[in-house]
Scaffold this active site. Structure first.
Site, PDB file in Angstrom:
ATOM      1  N   ASP A  98       1.152  -3.494 -10.545  1.00  0.00           N
ATOM      2  CA  ASP A  98       1.077  -2.844  -9.230  1.00  0.00           C
ATOM      3  C   ASP A  98       1.033  -3.934  -8.157  1.00  0.00           C
ATOM      4  O   ASP A  98       0.801  -5.102  -8.467  1.00  0.00           O
ATOM      5  CB  ASP A  98      -0.146  -1.926  -9.151  1.00  0.00           C
ATOM      6  CG  ASP A  98       0.099  -0.724  -8.238  1.00  0.00           C
ATOM      7  OD1 ASP A  98       1.117  -0.726  -7.501  1.00  0.00           O
ATOM      8  OD2 ASP A  98      -0.718   0.202  -8.250  1.00  0.00           O
ATOM      9  N   GLU A  99       1.264  -3.501  -6.902  1.00  0.00           N
ATOM     10  CA  GLU A  99       1.335  -4.534  -5.860  1.00  0.00           C
ATOM     11  C   GLU A  99      -0.045  -4.954  -5.376  1.00  0.00           C
ATOM     12  O   GLU A  99      -0.278  -6.121  -5.136  1.00  0.00           O
ATOM     13  CB  GLU A  99       2.262  -4.085  -4.714  1.00  0.00           C
ATOM     14  CG  GLU A  99       1.632  -3.346  -3.550  1.00  0.00           C
ATOM     15  CD  GLU A  99       1.321  -1.880  -3.826  1.00  0.00           C
ATOM     16  OE1 GLU A  99       0.927  -1.521  -4.956  1.00  0.00           O
ATOM     17  OE2 GLU A  99       1.420  -1.087  -2.869  1.00  0.00           O
ATOM     18  N   ASP A 102      -6.653  -2.335  -4.300  1.00  0.00           N
ATOM     19  CA  ASP A 102      -7.457  -2.117  -3.094  1.00  0.00           C
ATOM     20  C   ASP A 102      -8.780  -1.477  -3.513  1.00  0.00           C
ATOM     21  O   ASP A 102      -9.735  -2.168  -3.854  1.00  0.00           O
ATOM     22  CB  ASP A 102      -6.655  -1.253  -2.122  1.00  0.00           C
ATOM     23  CG  ASP A 102      -7.401  -0.981  -0.826  1.00  0.00           C
ATOM     24  OD1 ASP A 102      -8.243  -1.803  -0.457  1.00  0.00           O
ATOM     25  OD2 ASP A 102      -7.148   0.062  -0.194  1.00  0.00           O
ATOM     26  N   THR A 106      -6.052   3.635  -8.297  1.00  0.00           N
ATOM     27  CA  THR A 106      -4.803   3.766  -9.053  1.00  0.00           C
ATOM     28  C   THR A 106      -4.923   3.115 -10.431  1.00  0.00           C
ATOM     29  O   THR A 106      -4.531   3.696 -11.441  1.00  0.00           O
ATOM     30  CB  THR A 106      -3.644   3.098  -8.283  1.00  0.00           C
ATOM     31  OG1 THR A 106      -3.623   3.624  -6.964  1.00  0.00           O
ATOM     32  CG2 THR A 106      -2.319   3.332  -8.956  1.00  0.00           C
ATOM     33  N   TRP A 156      -5.528  -5.513   6.074  1.00  0.00           N
ATOM     34  CA  TRP A 156      -4.306  -4.750   5.807  1.00  0.00           C
ATOM     35  C   TRP A 156      -3.150  -5.707   5.506  1.00  0.00           C
ATOM     36  O   TRP A 156      -3.013  -6.753   6.137  1.00  0.00           O
ATOM     37  CB  TRP A 156      -3.944  -3.856   6.995  1.00  0.00           C
ATOM     38  CG  TRP A 156      -2.756  -2.994   6.667  1.00  0.00           C
ATOM     39  CD1 TRP A 156      -1.490  -3.135   7.114  1.00  0.00           C
ATOM     40  CD2 TRP A 156      -2.750  -1.869   5.770  1.00  0.00           C
ATOM     41  NE1 TRP A 156      -0.672  -2.188   6.552  1.00  0.00           N
ATOM     42  CE2 TRP A 156      -1.421  -1.394   5.722  1.00  0.00           C
ATOM     43  CE3 TRP A 156      -3.722  -1.237   4.994  1.00  0.00           C
ATOM     44  CZ2 TRP A 156      -1.042  -0.304   4.930  1.00  0.00           C
ATOM     45  CZ3 TRP A 156      -3.338  -0.153   4.209  1.00  0.00           C
ATOM     46  CH2 TRP A 156      -2.012   0.301   4.193  1.00  0.00           C
ATOM     47  N   TRP A 161       8.881  -5.144   2.060  1.00  0.00           N
ATOM     48  CA  TRP A 161       9.701  -3.962   1.771  1.00  0.00           C
ATOM     49  C   TRP A 161       9.377  -2.794   2.683  1.00  0.00           C
ATOM     50  O   TRP A 161      10.105  -1.801   2.677  1.00  0.00           O
ATOM     51  CB  TRP A 161       9.593  -3.561   0.304  1.00  0.00           C
ATOM     52  CG  TRP A 161       8.195  -3.423  -0.238  1.00  0.00           C
ATOM     53  CD1 TRP A 161       7.317  -2.411   0.020  1.00  0.00           C
ATOM     54  CD2 TRP A 161       7.528  -4.306  -1.130  1.00  0.00           C
ATOM     55  NE1 TRP A 161       6.138  -2.626  -0.654  1.00  0.00           N
ATOM     56  CE2 TRP A 161       6.243  -3.784  -1.376  1.00  0.00           C
ATOM     57  CE3 TRP A 161       7.892  -5.508  -1.770  1.00  0.00           C
ATOM     58  CZ2 TRP A 161       5.314  -4.404  -2.218  1.00  0.00           C
ATOM     59  CZ3 TRP A 161       6.959  -6.112  -2.596  1.00  0.00           C
ATOM     60  CH2 TRP A 161       5.699  -5.567  -2.809  1.00  0.00           C
TER      61      TRP A 161
HETATM   62  P1  G4P Z   1      -5.624   1.399  -5.025  1.00  0.00           P
HETATM   63  O1  G4P Z   1      -4.136   1.156  -4.916  1.00  0.00           O
HETATM   64  O2  G4P Z   1      -6.393   0.189  -5.398  1.00  0.00           O
HETATM   65  O3  G4P Z   1      -5.953   2.604  -5.817  1.00  0.00           O
HETATM   66  O4  G4P Z   1      -6.170   1.665  -3.616  1.00  0.00           O
HETATM   67  P2  G4P Z   1      -6.214   2.925  -2.690  1.00  0.00           P
HETATM   68  O5  G4P Z   1      -6.337   4.189  -3.450  1.00  0.00           O
HETATM   69  O6  G4P Z   1      -7.269   2.568  -1.735  1.00  0.00           O
HETATM   70  O7  G4P Z   1      -4.800   2.835  -2.009  1.00  0.00           O
HETATM   71  C1  G4P Z   1      -4.120   3.911  -1.471  1.00  0.00           C
HETATM   72  C2  G4P Z   1      -2.697   3.506  -1.169  1.00  0.00           C
HETATM   73  O8  G4P Z   1      -2.688   2.529  -0.133  1.00  0.00           O
HETATM   74  C3  G4P Z   1      -1.956   2.854  -2.333  1.00  0.00           C
HETATM   75  O9  G4P Z   1      -0.604   3.259  -2.261  1.00  0.00           O
HETATM   76  C4  G4P Z   1      -2.069   1.379  -2.039  1.00  0.00           C
HETATM   77  O10 G4P Z   1      -1.029   0.632  -2.627  1.00  0.00           O
HETATM   78  C5  G4P Z   1      -1.960   1.379  -0.535  1.00  0.00           C
HETATM   79  N1  G4P Z   1      -2.571   0.196   0.069  1.00  0.00           N
HETATM   80  C6  G4P Z   1      -3.855  -0.201  -0.040  1.00  0.00           C
HETATM   81  N2  G4P Z   1      -4.055  -1.301   0.704  1.00  0.00           N
HETATM   82  C7  G4P Z   1      -2.864  -1.607   1.273  1.00  0.00           C
HETATM   83  C8  G4P Z   1      -2.444  -2.659   2.165  1.00  0.00           C
HETATM   84  O11 G4P Z   1      -3.210  -3.519   2.583  1.00  0.00           O
HETATM   85  N3  G4P Z   1      -1.141  -2.622   2.554  1.00  0.00           N
HETATM   86  C9  G4P Z   1      -0.252  -1.683   2.121  1.00  0.00           C
HETATM   87  N4  G4P Z   1       1.005  -1.761   2.567  1.00  0.00           N
HETATM   88  N5  G4P Z   1      -0.621  -0.676   1.280  1.00  0.00           N
HETATM   89  C10 G4P Z   1      -1.918  -0.653   0.873  1.00  0.00           C
HETATM   90  P3  G4P Z   1      -0.043   4.371  -3.247  1.00  0.00           P
HETATM   91  O12 G4P Z   1      -0.750   5.653  -2.965  1.00  0.00           O
HETATM   92  O13 G4P Z   1      -0.143   3.833  -4.631  1.00  0.00           O
HETATM   93  O14 G4P Z   1       1.451   4.539  -2.816  1.00  0.00           O
HETATM   94  P4  G4P Z   1       2.779   3.752  -3.253  1.00  0.00           P
HETATM   95  O15 G4P Z   1       3.119   2.885  -2.095  1.00  0.00           O
HETATM   96  O16 G4P Z   1       2.492   2.955  -4.487  1.00  0.00           O
HETATM   97  O17 G4P Z   1       3.761   4.811  -3.516  1.00  0.00           O
HETATM   98 MG    MG Z   2       0.914   2.449  -5.557  1.00  0.00          MG
END
Ligand code: G4P
Ligand code: MG
Length: 171
Positions: A98-99, A102, A106, A156, A161
């Site tokens: 995963d990227e 946070d 996930t 943040w 991308w």
């Molecule tokens: P987690 O990924 O550790 O579970 O953290 P959390 O539930 O707090 O994150 C919710 C969404 O916010 C996640 O995307 C996560 O990748 C994204 N996110 C958290 N911090 C940052 C940040 O600093 N920058 C960016 N750009 N995104 C952040 P997701 O629901 O997994 O969506 P997807 O983008 O993978 O589809």
């Molecule tokens: Mg994600």
């Protein structure tokens, strides 16, 4: 004046971080059979990782939102797409990618689901960025390795991308 603390990670930054992590993964003598991207954020990192660790990429997709319009994000993610029954992971090593780690929601959900459904598979995880903060989720005890590209502050992150104008990204 307050400045919003943030990171802008370019494609080059991300590529370099993943390359360095791949060297650490090799030094740990860990050789996965598959890379498994958690979509959407893990897709591009998994593809970059494949440049250094040449293994097939599997994907799963999760959402925090159901299809019902106007509903609040779920505490536990919803599986939009999961592994097909056909893939035989018995006895295999899978590196889940995963990227960003946070709140860890996930990773907690995905890794626990995988470990429950594939008890004869060895799972490890890699995140490009780990925010140093108190986490809501936990890593499963059965996780083999947890590799981190970069530990960062709880700011943040703007990822390349997400840029609508890549030419001026980060300027
Ligand atoms: P987690 O990924 O550790 O579970 O953290 P959390 O539930 O707090 O994150 C919710 C969404 O916010 C996640 O995307 C996560 O990748 C994204 N996110 C958290 N911090 C940052 C940040 O600093 N920058 C960016 N750009 N995104 C952040 P997701 O629901 O997994 O969506 P997807 O983008 O993978 O589809
Ligand atoms: Mg994600």
């Amino acid at each position: 004046m307050t400045t919003v603390k943030k990171y802008n990670f370019t494609y080059e930054d991300i590529h370099s971080t993943i390359r360095d992590a791949s060297l650490a993964i090799k030094e740990a003598d860990y050789q996965p059979d598959y890379l498994l991207a958690i979509g959407g954020g893990g897709l591009i990192p998994a593809r970059i990782m494949r440049t250094f660790i040449t293994r097939p990429i599997l994907t799963v997709a999760l959402s925090r939102y159901s299809d019902e319009i106007g509903t609040a994000p779920a505490d536990t993610p919803i599986k939009l797409q999961w592994l097909e029954g056909k893939v035989n992971l018995n006895g295999k090593k899978v590196l889940v990618i995963d990227e960003v780690d946070d709140q860890r929601t996930t990773l907690d959900f995905t890794l626990n689901e995988l470990i429950e459904h594939y008890p004869d598979t060895e799972f490890s995880a890699f995140v490009v960025h780990n925010k140093l903060k108190e986490k809501k989720g936990q890593l499963p005890e059965k996780l083999n390795h947890f590799f981190i590209g970069r530990d960062i502050n709880d700011y943040w992150i703007n990822y390349a991308w997400d840029a609508e104008d890549i030419a001026t990204f980060g300027q």
